[in-house]
Write an enzyme that holds these catalytic residues in place. Structure first.
Site, PDB file in Angstrom:
ATOM      1  N   GLU A 168      46.241 -22.854  66.045  1.00  0.00           N
ATOM      2  CA  GLU A 168      46.642 -22.763  67.467  1.00  0.00           C
ATOM      3  C   GLU A 168      45.654 -23.521  68.351  1.00  0.00           C
ATOM      4  O   GLU A 168      45.112 -22.974  69.321  1.00  0.00           O
ATOM      5  CB  GLU A 168      46.804 -21.293  67.896  1.00  0.00           C
ATOM      6  CG  GLU A 168      47.923 -20.603  67.153  1.00  0.00           C
ATOM      7  CD  GLU A 168      48.420 -19.303  67.761  1.00  0.00           C
ATOM      8  OE1 GLU A 168      47.803 -18.767  68.699  1.00  0.00           O
ATOM      9  OE2 GLU A 168      49.464 -18.808  67.275  1.00  0.00           O
ATOM     10  N   GLU A 291      52.808 -18.261  60.934  1.00  0.00           N
ATOM     11  CA  GLU A 291      52.709 -16.980  61.647  1.00  0.00           C
ATOM     12  C   GLU A 291      54.089 -16.651  62.197  1.00  0.00           C
ATOM     13  O   GLU A 291      54.649 -17.422  62.976  1.00  0.00           O
ATOM     14  CB  GLU A 291      51.688 -17.039  62.789  1.00  0.00           C
ATOM     15  CG  GLU A 291      50.255 -17.098  62.291  1.00  0.00           C
ATOM     16  CD  GLU A 291      49.215 -16.934  63.383  1.00  0.00           C
ATOM     17  OE1 GLU A 291      49.487 -16.268  64.398  1.00  0.00           O
ATOM     18  OE2 GLU A 291      48.112 -17.487  63.207  1.00  0.00           O
TER      19      GLU A 291
END
Ligand code: AHR
Length: 491
Positions: A168, A291
């Site tokens: 991220e 995820e």
């Protein structure tokens, strides 16, 4: 359903997991330490390993998550009592004693029979640090890092296949712009070396949900330097992060909204795949949904930074739908990792001290394991609609595959909170004649049914008798709010 039309192999890694240094996932979840009264082997709890082995975890991502871009691996090797302590600033501000580090993680993967997938630190780590980690784990000859590994008790290098270059990086991993991260990615990955015959599959940090610009820039600037690119998407029923909704206190409206949001995964995959196709028409680069899962308000009275939530039939449906979608897009989706294995977000296992229970989501993974490495089959579904006010979603969600032993496995979800769904299936095949049909079902009286430490077996799969072979196929009545797995055996 056309049984003769094989649509590619469902990579078993779609059934992968993600475990971060977050709340009670690593500590208590896996790691209790060698001196713990909780039965363990070299510090890793036995009950958890045993339960996870039953669902065939193929791959395990670690150490984060946001934690990965704050993690300095050298703090987590060597004698445990001398390991540096740090503050886990992302997740509850607790002290991380680094007792679970590289050796412990790779030991856990060996115990589970899972491929390790390690995520490196780009946000706050150096290129050298990343390079040395790979050398430490995988170099066989004489070198500072390989020698240090031996000093720390591991003679042979490990095999490490999957490595993520940052997590991220558009957010907690450095708040970067895609152009900047693409350049950093190219630089960092250069030093992720292949030592001996260890070949690393390099995974770039991809977009958050529907950030198609990020995907486009990364593919344009770095496609030749990556084997995979990640996508993250969480199903959050509420409209804001402040009010995500309760994991257990919900009605049919929240149920519907959650499933509708989970179904958005299909659109995301399709749209990201179109962008990937532009730069990689041969589909060499894997989409890695590393995820995914539900994200609710934490359980009342628990640390908000620990992301501990219960898991109900609604989560089972989200898992069933999402895994069906991954199966159906297995031409591009080569790996996915549910967040997170134990005690965090959409967990498959919950622990309370020495007690352990499995969740409805666990049961879906157990039922669906027949799809791992199977051949995806063509299934054309015309589903009735499930309506809530002005909105509709398909009532039924499905995927089908043919296993190595010739069995055909069909996983069906009835999204309706109330009301069964009937599926009539015509089997087209020149060579497969069904001789028997059997099934298992996961369902419950209430849509918010869940397992608890007081009632650990409240939700669990049962044998299913609602399917019937017919002249040209089969017919099945799916109970409301259910996940059903049917197995057809040849005559
Ligand atoms: O899974 C929890 C967090 O969600 C991860 O650390 C991060 O990558 C994502 O935002």
């Amino acid at each position: 359903m056309n049984v003769d039309l094989r649509k590619g192999k469902i990579n078993k890694n779609i059934y992968g997991h993600f475990s971060e240094h977050l709340g009670r996932c690593i500590y208590e979840g896996y790691w209790v330490g060698e001196d713990s009264p909780i039965p363990n082997t070299r510090g890793i709890r036995n009950d958890v390993v045993e339960a996870l082995k039953k669902i065939n975890i193929p791959v395990l991502r670690w150490p984060g998550g946001c934690f990965a871009d704050e993690y300095h691996w050298k703090d987590g090797v060597g004698p445990r009592e001398k390991r540096a302590r740090m503050v886990n600033t992302h997740w509850g501000g607790v002290v991380e004693n680094n007792h679970f580090g590289t050796h412990e993680f790779l030991d856990l993967c060996e115990k589970l029979g899972a491929e390790p997938y390690i995520c490196g630190n780009v946000g706050s780590g150096t290129v050298r640090e990343m390079q040395e980690w790979i050398e430490y784990m995988t170099f066989d000859g004489e070198s500072p890092m390989a020698d240090w590994r031996r000093e720390n008790g591991r003679e042979e290098p490990w095999k490490l296949k999957y490595f993520g270059v940052g997590n991220e990086n558009w957010g907690c991993g450095g708040n970067m712009r895609p152009e900047y991260y693409a350049d950093l990615y190219r630089r960092y990955q250069t030093y992720v070396r292949n030592y001996g015959d260890n070949k690393i599959f390099k995974i770039a940090c991809g977009p958050n949900a529907g950030d198609y610009n990020w995907m486009g820039v990364l593919m344009r600037e770095a496609v030749n330097f990556m084997d995979g690119i990640s996508v993250h998407y969480y199903t959050v029923p509420g409209d804001t992060w402040e009010e995500k909704g309760s994991a257990t206190e919900f009605g049919t409206e929240e149920w519907f909204k959650t499933l509708k949001k989970a179904l958005w995964m299909e659109e995301l995959i399709k749209k990201h795949a179109v962008i990937m196709d532009r730069y990689d028409p041969e589909k060499r680069v894997a989409m890695i949904v590393d995820e995914w899962g539900t994200w609710y308000d934490v359980e009342p009275g628990t640390n908000p930074g620990f992301l501990y939530q219960q898991n109900t039939m609604r989560d089972a449906l989200v898992a069933g739908i999402t895994l069906n979608i991954f199966n159906r897009y297995c031409d591009r989706v080569q790996m996915a990792n549910i967040a997170q294995t134990i005690n965090v977000l959409q967990a498959v296992i919950l622990t309370r001290g020495r007690e352990m229970i499995v969740t409805p989501t666990y049961h879906v993974f157990e039922m669906y394991k027949v799809h791992q490495d199977a051949e995806l089959l063509d299934f054309h579904l015309e589903s009735e609609e499930y309506r809530m006010g002005e909105e509709t979603i398909p009532a039924v969600n499905v995927s089908a595959s043919r296993a190595g032993n010739g069995d055909i496995n069909i996983s069906l979800c009835n999204l309706r909170a109330d009301g069964e769904a009937v599926v009539e299936c015509i089997l087209n095949s020149t060579e497969f004649l069904a001789g028997s049909i059997e099934g298992r079902v996961l369902t419950a009286e209430k849509i918010n049914a869940h397992n608890s430490f007081e009632e650990p077996e409240g939700v669990r799969p049962e044998n299913f008798t609602g399917a019937e072979l017919q002249e040209r196929g089969f017919s099945v009545k799916l109970p409301a709010a259910s996940v059903v797995l049917l197995t057809l055996k040849r005559r």
